[in-house]
Design an enzyme around this catalytic site. Structure first.
Site, PDB file in Angstrom:
ATOM      1  N   HIS A  58      -6.552  -1.944 -10.046  1.00  0.00           N
ATOM      2  CA  HIS A  58      -5.289  -1.530  -9.424  1.00  0.00           C
ATOM      3  C   HIS A  58      -4.093  -1.657 -10.359  1.00  0.00           C
ATOM      4  O   HIS A  58      -3.038  -1.103 -10.093  1.00  0.00           O
ATOM      5  CB  HIS A  58      -5.048  -2.342  -8.151  1.00  0.00           C
ATOM      6  CG  HIS A  58      -6.023  -2.002  -7.061  1.00  0.00           C
ATOM      7  ND1 HIS A  58      -5.711  -1.206  -5.995  1.00  0.00           N
ATOM      8  CD2 HIS A  58      -7.324  -2.323  -6.904  1.00  0.00           C
ATOM      9  CE1 HIS A  58      -6.769  -1.054  -5.214  1.00  0.00           C
ATOM     10  NE2 HIS A  58      -7.767  -1.731  -5.744  1.00  0.00           N
ATOM     11  N   ASP A 108       3.739  -0.696 -13.622  1.00  0.00           N
ATOM     12  CA  ASP A 108       3.053  -0.751 -12.328  1.00  0.00           C
ATOM     13  C   ASP A 108       1.811   0.135 -12.410  1.00  0.00           C
ATOM     14  O   ASP A 108       1.902   1.259 -12.906  1.00  0.00           O
ATOM     15  CB  ASP A 108       3.991  -0.207 -11.227  1.00  0.00           C
ATOM     16  CG  ASP A 108       3.839  -0.945  -9.903  1.00  0.00           C
ATOM     17  OD1 ASP A 108       2.739  -1.438  -9.630  1.00  0.00           O
ATOM     18  OD2 ASP A 108       4.835  -1.001  -9.155  1.00  0.00           O
TER      19      ASP A 108
HETATM   20  P1  ADQ Z   1       1.472  -4.030  -5.312  1.00  0.00           P
HETATM   21  O1  ADQ Z   1       1.898  -4.617  -6.612  1.00  0.00           O
HETATM   22  O2  ADQ Z   1       1.516  -4.930  -4.144  1.00  0.00           O
HETATM   23  O3  ADQ Z   1       0.039  -3.366  -5.416  1.00  0.00           O
HETATM   24  P2  ADQ Z   1       2.595  -1.414  -4.275  1.00  0.00           P
HETATM   25  O4  ADQ Z   1       1.686  -0.346  -4.729  1.00  0.00           O
HETATM   26  O5  ADQ Z   1       4.019  -0.996  -4.295  1.00  0.00           O
HETATM   27  O6  ADQ Z   1       2.496  -2.753  -5.117  1.00  0.00           O
HETATM   28  O7  ADQ Z   1       2.199  -1.796  -2.802  1.00  0.00           O
HETATM   29  C1  ADQ Z   1       2.991  -2.621  -2.031  1.00  0.00           C
HETATM   30  C2  ADQ Z   1       2.636  -2.419  -0.567  1.00  0.00           C
HETATM   31  O8  ADQ Z   1       3.114  -3.526   0.162  1.00  0.00           O
HETATM   32  C3  ADQ Z   1       3.259  -1.169   0.025  1.00  0.00           C
HETATM   33  O9  ADQ Z   1       2.363  -0.552   0.893  1.00  0.00           O
HETATM   34  C4  ADQ Z   1       4.473  -1.724   0.779  1.00  0.00           C
HETATM   35  O10 ADQ Z   1       4.827  -0.992   1.906  1.00  0.00           O
HETATM   36  C5  ADQ Z   1       3.980  -3.096   1.181  1.00  0.00           C
HETATM   37  N1  ADQ Z   1       5.155  -3.981   1.260  1.00  0.00           N
HETATM   38  C6  ADQ Z   1       5.905  -4.413   0.251  1.00  0.00           C
HETATM   39  N2  ADQ Z   1       6.936  -5.158   0.735  1.00  0.00           N
HETATM   40  C7  ADQ Z   1       6.821  -5.160   2.074  1.00  0.00           C
HETATM   41  C8  ADQ Z   1       7.566  -5.739   3.122  1.00  0.00           C
HETATM   42  N3  ADQ Z   1       8.658  -6.458   2.913  1.00  0.00           N
HETATM   43  N4  ADQ Z   1       7.137  -5.546   4.388  1.00  0.00           N
HETATM   44  C9  ADQ Z   1       6.030  -4.825   4.617  1.00  0.00           C
HETATM   45  N5  ADQ Z   1       5.294  -4.243   3.661  1.00  0.00           N
HETATM   46  C10 ADQ Z   1       5.672  -4.417   2.409  1.00  0.00           C
HETATM   47  C11 ADQ Z   1      -0.971  -3.270  -6.443  1.00  0.00           C
HETATM   48  C12 ADQ Z   1      -0.531  -2.675  -7.783  1.00  0.00           C
HETATM   49  C13 ADQ Z   1       0.128  -1.324  -7.576  1.00  0.00           C
HETATM   50  C14 ADQ Z   1      -0.817  -0.393  -6.820  1.00  0.00           C
HETATM   51  C15 ADQ Z   1      -1.373  -1.069  -5.571  1.00  0.00           C
HETATM   52  C16 ADQ Z   1      -2.472  -0.240  -4.931  1.00  0.00           C
HETATM   53  O11 ADQ Z   1       0.377  -3.574  -8.442  1.00  0.00           O
HETATM   54  O12 ADQ Z   1       0.492  -0.735  -8.822  1.00  0.00           O
HETATM   55  O13 ADQ Z   1      -0.116   0.777  -6.419  1.00  0.00           O
HETATM   56  O14 ADQ Z   1      -1.936  -2.351  -5.886  1.00  0.00           O
HETATM   57  O15 ADQ Z   1      -3.467   0.053  -5.851  1.00  0.00           O
END
Ligand code: ADQ
Length: 473
Positions: free
Chosen positions: A158, A366
């Site tokens: 990821h 990311d």
């Molecule tokens: P993350 O680093 O966690 O994931 P991201 O892809 O942005 O980053 O996913 C975050 C998720 O958490 C989103 O679905 C978002 O809605 C949710 N989220 C964040 N803050 C929130 C809040 N305050 N309340 C509710 N929900 C919240 C890792 C990798 C990324 C990759 C993903 C998936 O770092 O690059 O995209 O895995 O593979």
């Protein structure tokens, strides 16, 4: 159809739609994938036990069967807080300055991967497909092979894959990468990370990469490909139409009293570029005093990995920065940055995204970034907001109609905020329509289908097609 055994560090028991609390990108993606597939999701429960027993806690919720184990405090220190989050995570996000190498971390990582392998082994039946996730479990496949598992096994990473020169600073890097070549399929988020990986196996291991990006290793063919992850588009757009989303939208809109909203939603992590984002917004406020009172930044950032010092540090830095910027720019009845450290139910989040004229997604690095895709999906197509996206997020390779920025350049981001605020409706609609098409088409279902197809191993994929996948999107 073969059963799917999904293995990841943490297992997130599916929540009912609209349940409170934050779910990471991985959890959101896998819950929807598993709902459609018979199978089991195996991993760490998140709980501690004084002595590891390998006891499996099996549960069935919302059509997903989960099997979890508890780990010892030393495992959690050395494997999770140690090798995974103090060694690999910073290294894979190009933060060699934060990368710690400790022999105990490495030993703990191998021990826990052994424990995962021994515990999941009895659950694996001969025809099952085994799908392992992320940087916590890179050597798991090779340990399972050592225990006689002949099943098709794949790994999806990821995070980014670091450039060869950075990875070479990791002690025993060759051993780690060689263990990954025991999988049949290696999946990366984008062609950029895939190319870095292929560069490593060619330059450091002297292996030949075939035209279709497969690698011949010890008489087997390892397929390496990019599978850009998406969001559950149908679920998310449904949530965005709910009463809860409308209520959230109205509450936020009325609280800013006509001002424009910039929104950031991220786990509190140094890779997300939050400090640089706050400074860029402050620069916008200073450079454009005529607009300064008209825009509010809402930053939602639930804390994560709080046991790791660099995460405590980023939290303190951001609190200080917020206080400083608000102190300099606030007025009676107006505070420019609203900084909130908590999670929200998805429907509520969708309402907040829709209320925001700008989605500010500026990670320094990311793997993909699902928030960018959620922001696009939540917009009103007749009056959409503008996505400002870091060129260093994997998502930038697909979402080319966003305003792409260098998150390290405070000036560039500040000017882009100005440009987004001034963008005419016709241009917003044009950009959004193309972004939406990409987010809808390459959703999490598509991602899962593509990966499982590669894992089954009977697809006919034209040579080189993967390297054009991101560019074409
Ligand atoms: P993350 O680093 O966690 O994931 P991201 O892809 O942005 O980053 O996913 C975050 C998720 O958490 C989103 O679905 C978002 O809605 C949710 N989220 C964040 N803050 C929130 C809040 N305050 N309340 C509710 N929900 C919240 C890792 C990798 C990324 C990759 C993903 C998936 O770092 O690059 O995209 O895995 O593979």
């Amino acid at each position: 159809m073969s059963r799917l055994i999904v293995i990841s560090n943490r297992v997130s028991v599916p929540k009912a739609a609209g349940a409170a609390g934050a779910q990471g990108g991985l959890a959101v993606a896998l819950n929807s994938a598993l709902r459609e597939h018979r199978g089991i999701w195996f991993g760490w429960s998140g709980q501690e036990t004084a002595e590891f027993t390998g006891h499996l806690d099996m549960q069935r919720n919302d059509d997903v069967t989960t099997a979890t184990i508890d780990l010892e405090p030393q495992d959690i220190d050395e494997y999770y807080n140690g090798y995974a989050n103090r060694t690999l995570w910073p290294l894979f996000h190009y933060r060699i300055d934060l990368t710690e190498y400790d022999r105990n971390f490495g030993e703990g990582y191998e021990r826990v991967n052994e424990r995962f392998a021994a515990s999941v082994l009895p659950l694996i039946e001969p025809d099952d497909l085994v799908w392992v996730h992320d940087y916590h479990l890179l050597p798991l496949g090779s340990i399972l092979r050592g225990k006689g598992v002949k099943n098709r096994m794949g790994l999806f990473l990821h995070t980014p894959w670091p450039p060869t020169r950075l990875l070479a600073s990791l002690p025993f890097h060759e051993r780690l990468v060689a263990s990954m070549l025991e999988y049949d399929v290696l999946g990366f988020q984008t062609t950029e990370w895939l190319e870095s990986f292929l560069h490593y196996v060619q330059k450091e291991m002297g292996l030949k990469v075939n035209l279709d990006n497969s690698i011949d290793y010890k008489g087997r063919k390892v397929v390496a490909r990019a599978f850009p992850i998406g969001i559950d588009f149908a679920e998310f757009t449904e949530a965005a139409k709910s009463d809860e989303a409308k209520e959230a939208y109205n509450v936020l809109k009325s609280s800013v009293r006509g001002r424009k909203i910039l929104i950031g939603v991220d786990r509190l992590d140094y890779s997300k570029g939050l400090g640089e984002r706050f400074e860029s917004f402050a620069r916008f406020l200073s450079d454009h005093p005529e607009q300064a009172g008209d825009a509010v930044l809402l930053q939602i950032a639930p804390p994560s990995r709080g046991d790791v010092a660099s995460y405590q540090q980023i939290r303190e830095d951001l609190e200080r920065k917020t206080g400083h910027i608000n102190g300099a720019h606030a007025d009676v009845g107006f505070v420019p940055i609203r900084y909130v450290n908590r999670g929200y139910p998805r429907a509520q989040l969708a309402g907040y995204y829709r209320a925001a004229e700008i989605g500010l997604v500026t990670p320094l690095r990311d793997g993909m970034n699902l928030v960018a895709k959620e922001y696009v999906a939540a917009q009103d197509p007749e009056d959409p907001g503008v996505l400002i996206l870091s060129q260093f997020a994997g998502a930038a390779l697909q979402l080319k109609d966003a305003l792409l920025v260098n998150p390290h350049s405070v000036e560039h981001v500040a000017e882009t905020i100005k440009r987004a605020l001034d963008m005419p409706l016709a241009e917003r609609k044009r950009r959004h329509a193309r972004l939406l098409a990409s987010v809808r088409q390459e959703d999490v279902i598509h991602w899962r289908e593509q990966f499982v197809k590669a894992l089954v191993g009977n697809e006919k994929e034209p040579a080189g097609s993967d390297l054009s996948q991101n560019e074409a999107a």
